[in-house]
Design an enzyme around this catalytic site. Structure first.
Site, PDB file in Angstrom:
ATOM      1  N   HIS A  48      -3.067   7.283  -2.944  1.00 15.34           N
ATOM      2  CA  HIS A  48      -4.124   6.327  -2.595  1.00 15.34           C
ATOM      3  C   HIS A  48      -4.035   5.996  -1.108  1.00 15.34           C
ATOM      4  O   HIS A  48      -3.073   5.391  -0.660  1.00 15.34           O
ATOM      5  CB  HIS A  48      -3.973   5.063  -3.447  1.00 15.34           C
ATOM      6  CG  HIS A  48      -5.026   4.053  -3.166  1.00 15.34           C
ATOM      7  ND1 HIS A  48      -6.344   4.230  -3.520  1.00 15.34           N
ATOM      8  CD2 HIS A  48      -4.973   2.855  -2.536  1.00 15.34           C
ATOM      9  CE1 HIS A  48      -7.051   3.179  -3.144  1.00 15.34           C
ATOM     10  NE2 HIS A  48      -6.244   2.332  -2.536  1.00 15.34           N
ATOM     11  N   ASP A  96      -5.715   4.038   1.831  1.00 19.94           N
ATOM     12  CA  ASP A  96      -6.691   3.056   2.287  1.00 19.94           C
ATOM     13  C   ASP A  96      -7.128   3.376   3.707  1.00 19.94           C
ATOM     14  O   ASP A  96      -6.280   3.434   4.603  1.00 19.94           O
ATOM     15  CB  ASP A  96      -6.076   1.650   2.271  1.00 19.94           C
ATOM     16  CG  ASP A  96      -5.779   1.172   0.870  1.00 19.94           C
ATOM     17  OD1 ASP A  96      -6.705   1.193   0.051  1.00 19.94           O
ATOM     18  OD2 ASP A  96      -4.620   0.783   0.600  1.00 19.94           O
ATOM     19  N   ASP A 108      -8.702   1.051  -7.053  1.00 23.09           N
ATOM     20  CA  ASP A 108      -8.181  -0.127  -6.351  1.00 23.09           C
ATOM     21  C   ASP A 108      -9.185  -1.243  -6.089  1.00 23.09           C
ATOM     22  O   ASP A 108      -8.776  -2.359  -5.826  1.00 23.09           O
ATOM     23  CB  ASP A 108      -7.507   0.318  -5.036  1.00 23.09           C
ATOM     24  CG  ASP A 108      -6.509  -0.714  -4.523  1.00 23.09           C
ATOM     25  OD1 ASP A 108      -6.048  -1.541  -5.339  1.00 23.09           O
ATOM     26  OD2 ASP A 108      -6.207  -0.716  -3.319  1.00 23.09           O
ATOM     27  N   ASP A 123       0.229   4.266  -3.379  1.00 24.15           N
ATOM     28  CA  ASP A 123      -0.317   4.202  -2.026  1.00 24.15           C
ATOM     29  C   ASP A 123       0.422   5.160  -1.076  1.00 24.15           C
ATOM     30  O   ASP A 123       1.639   5.126  -0.990  1.00 24.15           O
ATOM     31  CB  ASP A 123      -0.189   2.780  -1.469  1.00 24.15           C
ATOM     32  CG  ASP A 123      -1.081   1.803  -2.211  1.00 24.15           C
ATOM     33  OD1 ASP A 123      -1.809   2.237  -3.134  1.00 24.15           O
ATOM     34  OD2 ASP A 123      -1.053   0.612  -1.869  1.00 24.15           O
ATOM     35  N   HIS A 126     -12.536  -0.989   0.201  1.00 28.13           N
ATOM     36  CA  HIS A 126     -12.160  -2.191  -0.543  1.00 28.13           C
ATOM     37  C   HIS A 126     -11.161  -3.098   0.192  1.00 28.13           C
ATOM     38  O   HIS A 126     -10.735  -4.098  -0.378  1.00 28.13           O
ATOM     39  CB  HIS A 126     -11.647  -1.815  -1.938  1.00 28.13           C
ATOM     40  CG  HIS A 126     -10.521  -0.838  -1.931  1.00 28.13           C
ATOM     41  ND1 HIS A 126     -10.715   0.527  -2.030  1.00 28.13           N
ATOM     42  CD2 HIS A 126      -9.186  -1.015  -1.826  1.00 28.13           C
ATOM     43  CE1 HIS A 126      -9.539   1.135  -1.994  1.00 28.13           C
ATOM     44  NE2 HIS A 126      -8.598   0.215  -1.861  1.00 28.13           N
TER      45      HIS A 126
END
Ligand code: ZN
Length: 1397
Positions: free
Chosen positions: A421, A423, A535, A674, A809
């Site tokens: 994941h 971000d 998420d 993550d 997000h």
């Protein structure tokens, strides 16, 4: 309510009639044509009818009604209602209908249902003399011992009981070998048991004209199995009346129930097998005129309705059914209470009743624009107790167990899906993450997968992939593509980011998904079909809809309320068909897999026990990653021959336990976290240890498990391959999200509102820029033009990417660290500036056909110099004695009336239209936070802007232009004495007695002497509704994500604020600077009302910049006199409204919901709406209350990894447009389509505002007027031009250009005034004739991300219908359903001709 689309079949005969009143559907009639072969119950025949009352604008006409009857689909018979006769207060209503041959008297079947309806047959069948009845009454034989009906069976030779006749089925005459008749009646025993008695011939006639009564029955024999096809209750026996049967009328006895109704919800009806029976209690629009007028909403009970054989969405009322209107039972009282509470939800499930084709009086009910689903999230919320019961090792669940033999016949197939994941910005900026982590992850993944073809991986964020693509070697890129092609690597979702679903607007979601998806198609050559959203902090139904319309087939979500997860898991419903609640045709279905546990990391994905699963995160093996222990104790070890048996058994146990939560023998197990797989060592640790375990398990047949690495596609293909199809359908969304206890993630709806506002400004600017680019490109043929377009294109691409990035997000949510927020905002600000620059040049080119170098004739009316600052308005220097040009672009596809407010340096001026006619204007002094009166002025006038077009006005100082209408000076009223009245205005002070008022012809706003709104009054009817405005704050201890109020809200302000009122012919305004409890001016409010539009504007300036506001969250609350019972609506991503309800079992913060652009409440015919220009959070915590949070300042972190508070608050202006409406009918709205046309129009105008350009004085020596309309005709009011953009990037020179067009047809509530709006149904839409200078060609339908052309994305495929419309002119009409988004690609031919007015 388009019943046209939802017509039940077969339906050979229906008729409609139109008196005044309300849209209702009424079923009536019996045997207009009793031509069926009526020897059985329920046989389908023909010749039945239905009626409907439509709303009409006529004031109560006499009941002379035209009825059209279609028979057998061929013949037509016109009937006229000649008389309508109703007794006041009575439920019955009679009216006469003539078919020109005879007059039939009809009794409204709903008003008199029990049993009068069936007595209608008396008109055509005269009852036979009731000999049996007479005999029955005289027969007084010795009593036989009474039996319980429920004990009756074919062994009951002699029987006797007392019972009430509840329902008489129709007397049926037959004339086959011999003639005769049969009849049956249902009786109910004192305990509520029901049974049927059937008689034939004379026997049948005995009770035929009796009303409901209690009898004693006795007899012998005659007991036989009942035909379940015609039995709407549980009894399996029935009684064939014979000569031995006797019955005696008894005195009325209330202990015998009048009817037995088993409660069934409409949702349950959907689940029933075909031809099964249900009892339904349902509210509908009223059908009896008195009731309509008195506003009563009658409840109908249908006993023994039949679920017919098409899709379970209708309910037939056949001969054995009973319909009651408003029966006085406890259940109905319950229902009435329930409906009052849940009006909105009931409203989505309106049943329309039609009398249709059954020869025995079939009434078919069906619903329109209503999804048929097993689960609504609202029902889940009603059911769940929210007690947070401790579940053991699975804290939020239960102790999961299995028998062990579940997989005897079919192995459990486990798909372990490695993922990372990433971000795009959170603690670090997207660039920092990319350099430090993500670029290595992508390189690593490619290398690791290449080592072993059994390894798999999924990737989501295309923003990162695109960066890596720039840096990767050709070998790496080829490797990547090869892995995608051979199925080892799957791009899931493939958006630019994994977008937030609470704050985002659907426009931006489409943009961000399209940006990512098109990149994937262009560079990798595939289109993602499985979405992966693990998420975002709650999930919206609009997102599911958008994915469906982008061609996605399956989706995975994770963050939903832990109690919702538990509830769905307990029903094995974590995999469901997500369906929009307005979708009655199932075109929006998408399969959704919800992950069951707390989080998406490895400890929470292998099974219910994190302590065990953590031991299978091999990156946590001591030595690899010392920073990552297993908080539950035991850490993982490398898999060896020694431990493999034990480890395999442990893992098998977890997989098995997890699989018990799902329906099939397929199991999805994500494996990642993550920024994982960032080193070769890490990738090896996971891949090789797991492969050892897989090999061991797969080789051991006793384990009955096949486990392998997989992608989402592998999993979903296998899932669909199981043939399991009974995934429940679900509608609704998943807000508010709580991950544990009372930790509700409702703070982020509001966190950093300044940047949420900047986001929307960028959205509307990007949309307008895309439109201007298209027309500029079509017009442009000069060298200068090509240069301009090249730069414009770059600016569009950059702005799209930066807007897309912010939809992440941790972007629009406000949940990143300060420097990351600054990075996002800087990007958005720069994008805005770039777009504005290109738009200025494009406007000049479009308006003046300028082929020279950028003439720079225009400047922006307002602009901002830094991403942290609010925009500043330019002051028009009137005293410079020029004619000042103001050119306004309206980016909406509808004509807009707009009040212009510009800053000028003199109060003496005139305003002129483009034909230099002097028009009405007003001038008021400027005031700001810093100084009460600045010496500058605000010029105000009314503009009429063409759809998608430019309009020009002129301003000139009136001293220099003799004969013109001078701007009217606003009259000022000031609250404080001692403030000097600004020149040249007249000032007064507020009188002490009355409420302060500002008004238009249609509305008056009343304010207290403290300046807070108190009420809104309809100026014409004088009806006044309480709307009390309060400014409050919560003391809290949450953080960026979590809203955690310590107590109810407290007042923020004290008595003694400052008030300025300005009134004039254009607009009236009341400005309030309240006295804050905490000193300073943390909040100011301007209430405005515009004479032309009657729009009520509330602007809140909020500045929580001092430490004194730490841990305070500021709200505005409107306490209205509208009884909403704490139910309300917020919009979902600006696309549809969602009904919300406030629960006492949930803490305050859990009752907050995201609003992207709308919150409203309603009750008793009134609706109060708050339209917003930006995302915020809203709640209705008391009856009639609606509150919006405006800003929040937090000194603490809330423990979700951000590790900081939110202290970088910026002054922000939050603008609401309020709307108070009174409905014209009581038709229950469906929640998603609950906005009126007026509300849609207000929302659109607030969110896509006119863009104002000021002409530089020196540039317009020759008074060229720049007025330009880009559309041939404005759109119908319910159709919104979502997007019009150029699709190809490198063909500026090409003569044929490719464009994308996205349209949205909204649903709207017909129980509110149409206000003269033209709608799609009346106007249609012809794609060839939309735009002014464009020759549209080759239109194809596309998915809304422009990835799939002409593939099934849910809606019906279509090519525009070609119709000859006069010589040489084609028409390209399209079909656009309500609540539908449709995209089209078309090409257009460049035009050399100058665009003229
Ligand atoms: Zn994330």
């Amino acid at each position: 309510m388009g019943f046209r689309d939802s017509q039940p079949r077969p339906s050979p005969a229906r008729f409609y009639f139109r008196p005044a009143g309300i849209l209702v559907m009424v079923a009536l009639w019996s045997d207009l044509c009793d031509g069926g072969d009526a020897t059985e119950h329920g046989k389908t025949g023909f010749g039945s009818v239905a009626m409907s009352w439509f709303h009409s604008d006529l004031p109560k006409p006499a009941p002379s009604l035209s009825i059209k009857v279609k028979e057998k689909l061929k013949e037509e018979l016109v009937l006229r209602v000649t008389n309508m006769d109703s007794k006041p207060g009575a439920l019955t209503k009679k009216f006469s209908v003539t078919d020109d041959r005879e007059i039939l008297e009809v009794i409204d079947c709903f008003g008199c249902m029990l049993p009068g309806w069936w007595s209608m047959e008396a008109h055509t069948h005269k009852p036979y003399p009731s000999r049996y009845e007479r005999e029955g009454e005289t027969s007084k034989k010795a009593a036989i011992k009474e039996v319980y009906i429920k004990e009756i069976s074919d062994h009951s030779y002699r029987w006797s009981f007392r019972a009430r006749v509840t329902h008489k089925n129709k007397l049926i005459h037959f004339n086959t070998k011999r003639s005769g008749c049969i009849m049956s009646f249902d009786i109910v025993y004192i305990q509520g048991t029901e049974i049927r008695i059937i008689g034939s011939n004379n026997c049948a006639l005995a009770l035929s004209d009796k009303i409901v009564q209690v009898y004693s029955f006795s007899g012998s024999g005659g007991i036989r199995h009942s035909n379940q096809a015609y039995t709407p209750y549980e009894a399996t026996w029935e009684i064939q009346a014979n000569k031995g049967m006797e019955f005696t009328a008894l005195d009325e006895d209330a202990t015998f129930p009048r009817i037995i109704l088993a409660k069934t919800s409409i949702l349950d009806v959907c689940q029933k097998e075909r031809d099964s029976f249900v009892d339904v209690k349902k509210k509908r629009g009223s059908y009896i005129q008195e009731q309509i007028e008195s506003g009563v909403q009658p409840i109908i009970c249908v006993k023994g309705g039949k679920v017919p054989d098409y899709s379970g969405k209708s309910l037939s009322v056949i001969g054995v059914s009973t319909i009651l209107s408003e029966p006085e039972t406890e259940a109905v009282a319950d229902l009435r209470e329930w409906m009052t509470m849940h009006w909105a939800w009931v409203g989505t499930q309106v049943i329309m009743l039609f009398r249709t084709a059954g020869s025995h009086g079939t009434i078919t009910g069906y619903s329109t624009m209503e999804a048929c689903v097993e689960i609504t999230t609202q029902n889940l919320y009603d059911e769940i107790k929210f007690e947070n019961e401790h579940g053991g090792v699975w804290t939020q669940g239960w102790n999961v167990e299995y028998r062990g033999d579940e997989w005897d016949h079919q192995n459990l197939r486990v798909f372990v899906v490695p993922h990372s994941h990433n971000d795009p910005g959170w603690i670090k900026t997207v660039e920092e993450y990319y350099q430090e982590r993500t670029r290595h992850i992508l390189s690593n993944v490619v290398r690791s997968l290449q080592k072993d073809h059994r390894r798999k991986f999924i990737w989501e964020e295309v923003s990162y992939l695109k960066e890596w693509w720039k840096d990767a070697s050709p070998l790496e890129k080829d490797g990547f593509i090869a892995l995608v092609r051979n199925g080892q690597l799957e791009l899931v979702g493939g958006g630019w980011v994994m977008n937030d679903e609470a704050n985002t607007h659907y426009y931006a979601i489409i943009e961000q998904m399209t940006a990512g998806n098109l990149w994937v198609v262009d560079n990798i050559g595939v289109a993602p079909t499985n979405a992966w959203s693990i998420d975002p902090f709650g999930h919206s139904s609009t997102m599911a809809f958008l994915l469906k319309r982008m061609g996605f087939r399956n989706m995975v979500i994770q963050r939903t309320h832990y109690e919702v997860k538990k509830s769905l898991a307990s029903k094995k419903s974590l995999e469901f068909i997500w369906r929009q609640n307005w979708d009655s045709k199932n075109t929006t279905d998408i399969l959704c897999h919800m992950m069951p546990f707390y989080f998406y990391d490895i400890p929470h994905t292998c099974g219910p026990e994190p302590a065990v699963c953590c031991q299978f995160d091999f990156w946590r093996i001591p030595g690899y990653s010392n920073v990552l222990p297993c908080p539950w104790g035991r850490r993982p070890e490398a898999i060896t021959d020694k431990n493999i048996e034990e480890k395999a058994a442990m893992l098998l146990d977890q997989y098995r336990k997890k699989s018990t939560l799902y329906k099939t023998n397929m199991l999805l197990v994500p494996l990642g976290d993550d920024f994982r797989y960032s080193s070769a060592a890490e990738a090896e640790a996971q891949f090789s240890n797991y492969q050892k375990l897989f090999d061991f398990i797969n080789a051991n047949s006793r384990m009955k498990m096949d486990v392998n690495f997989g992608t989402l596609e592998d999993y979903f293909q296998a899932l669909h391959g199981t043939g399991v199809t009974d995934f429940p359908a679900l509608s609704g969304d998943f807000f508010a999200y709580a991950d544990k206890e009372d930790d509700y993630w409702s703070g982020y709806y509001v966190t950093r509102p300044f940047y949420k506002a900047l986001d929307r400004l960028l959205e509307e600017t990007l949309r307008a820029a895309n439109i201007l680019f298209v027309f500029t490109q079509l017009k442009c043929n000069s060298t200068f033009g090509r240069l301009l377009l090249k730069e414009f294109r770059q600016n569009l691409v950059l702005a799209t990417e930066n807007l897309a990035l912010f939809q992440h997000h941790d972007g629009i949510t406000g949940t990143a660290t300060n420097h990351v927020v600054a990075d996002y905002a800087d990007r958005m600000h720069n994008s805005l500036v770039g777009l504005q620059k290109s738009m200025l040049a494009s406007v000049e080119l479009l308006l003046f056909n300028q082929k020279k170098q950028n003439a720079n004739w225009f400047e922006l009316e307002q602009s901002r110099s830094h991403f942290t600052l609010l925009p500043v308005k330019k002051v028009i220097n009137l005293t410079a004695n020029h004619m000042h040009r103001v050119t306004i672009f309206n980016p909406l596809a509808m004509i807009v009336d707009h009040v212009m407010v510009l800053l000028v340096d003199s109060p003496l001026f005139c305003v002129f239209d483009k034909k230099m006619r002097s028009i009405k204007s007003q001038v008021a002094p400027e005031w700001t936070k810093e100084s009460l009166f600045t010496g500058r002025h605000r010029a105000q006038w009314e503009t009429h802007l063409p759809a998608l077009g430019f309009e020009t006005y002129f301003l000139m100082e009136s001293n220099s232009y003799g004969f013109c209408q001078k701007a009217v000076l606003a009259t000022l009223t000031i609250s404080e004495n001692g403030i000097a009245c600004p020149e040249p205005y007249q000032c007064t002070t507020f009188p002490n007695s009355k409420d302060i008022q500002i008004s238009t012809r249609t509305q008056t706003l009343g304010f207290s002497h403290s300046g807070f709104m108190k009420w809104i009054k309809d100026t014409q009817t004088q009806e006044k509704i309480r709307v009390e405005e309060e400014m409050l704050y919560y003391s809290t201890q949450g953080g960026a994500y979590v809203f955690s109020p310590l107590r109810e809200a407290d007042p923020l302000v004290e008595k003694g604020g400052l008030l300025i009122m300005a009134q004039g012919p254009i607009m009236e305004e009341l400005h309030l600077v309240p006295k804050s409890k905490f000193g300073g001016k943390p909040i100011m409010r301007s209430a405005r009302i515009f004479k032309m539009t009657s729009i009520v504007e509330m602007e809140y300036y909020v500045e929580l910049t001092g430490r004194v506001f730490d841990n305070k969250e500021v709200i505005v609350r409107f306490k209205t006199g509208i009884e909403n019972k704490r139910t309300f609506f917020t919009d979902s991503n600006g696309f549809q409204a969602v009904a919300r309800k406030t629960y006492d079992k949930i803490p305050l913060q859990g009752n907050y919901y995201p609003m992207s652009s709308l919150a409203c409440l309603q009750g008793h015919g009134h609706r109060f709406s708050v339209h917003s220009r930006q995302a915020l959070g809203a709640a209705s915590l008391g009856n009639g209350w609606l509150e919006m949070m405006l800003d929040r300042r937090l000194s603490t972190d809330d423990g979700r990894g951000l590790e900081q508070g939110i202290m970088d608050n910026r002054p922000v202006n939050i603008v609401f447009h309020l709307l108070l409406e009174k409905n014209i009918s009581e038709q229950p709205p469906s929640s998603s389509q609950m906005q009126s046309l007026l509300s849609h129009s207000i929302g659109a105008k607030l969110n896509y505002q006119p863009i104002v350009y000021l002409g530089k004085a020196e540039a317009f020596e020759n008074s060229e007027v720049g007025s330009l309309v880009l559309m041939q005709k404005e759109f119908p009011c319910d159709v919104h031009l979502v997007n019009l953009k150029s699709l190809k990037s490198s063909h500026e020179r090409s003569d044929v250009l490719q464009y994308g067009l996205t349209l949205y047809r909204s649903g709207w509530d017909r129980s509110y005034e149409k206000n003269g709006f033209k709608v799609y149904d009346e106007q249609g839409l012809n794609l060839f004739d939309i735009f002014q200078p464009v020759q549209v060609q080759n239109i194809v339908q596309s998915s809304i991300n422009f990835v799939h052309d002409s593939i099934q994305v849910g809606y019906i495929e279509q090519t525009p219908r070609m119709e000859r419309a006069g010589p040489g002119k084609r028409k390209g009409f399209i079909d656009l359903n309500p609540m539908e988004l449709q995209a089209f690609k078309f090409s257009a031919v460049k035009q050399d001709a100058t665009i003229s007015e």
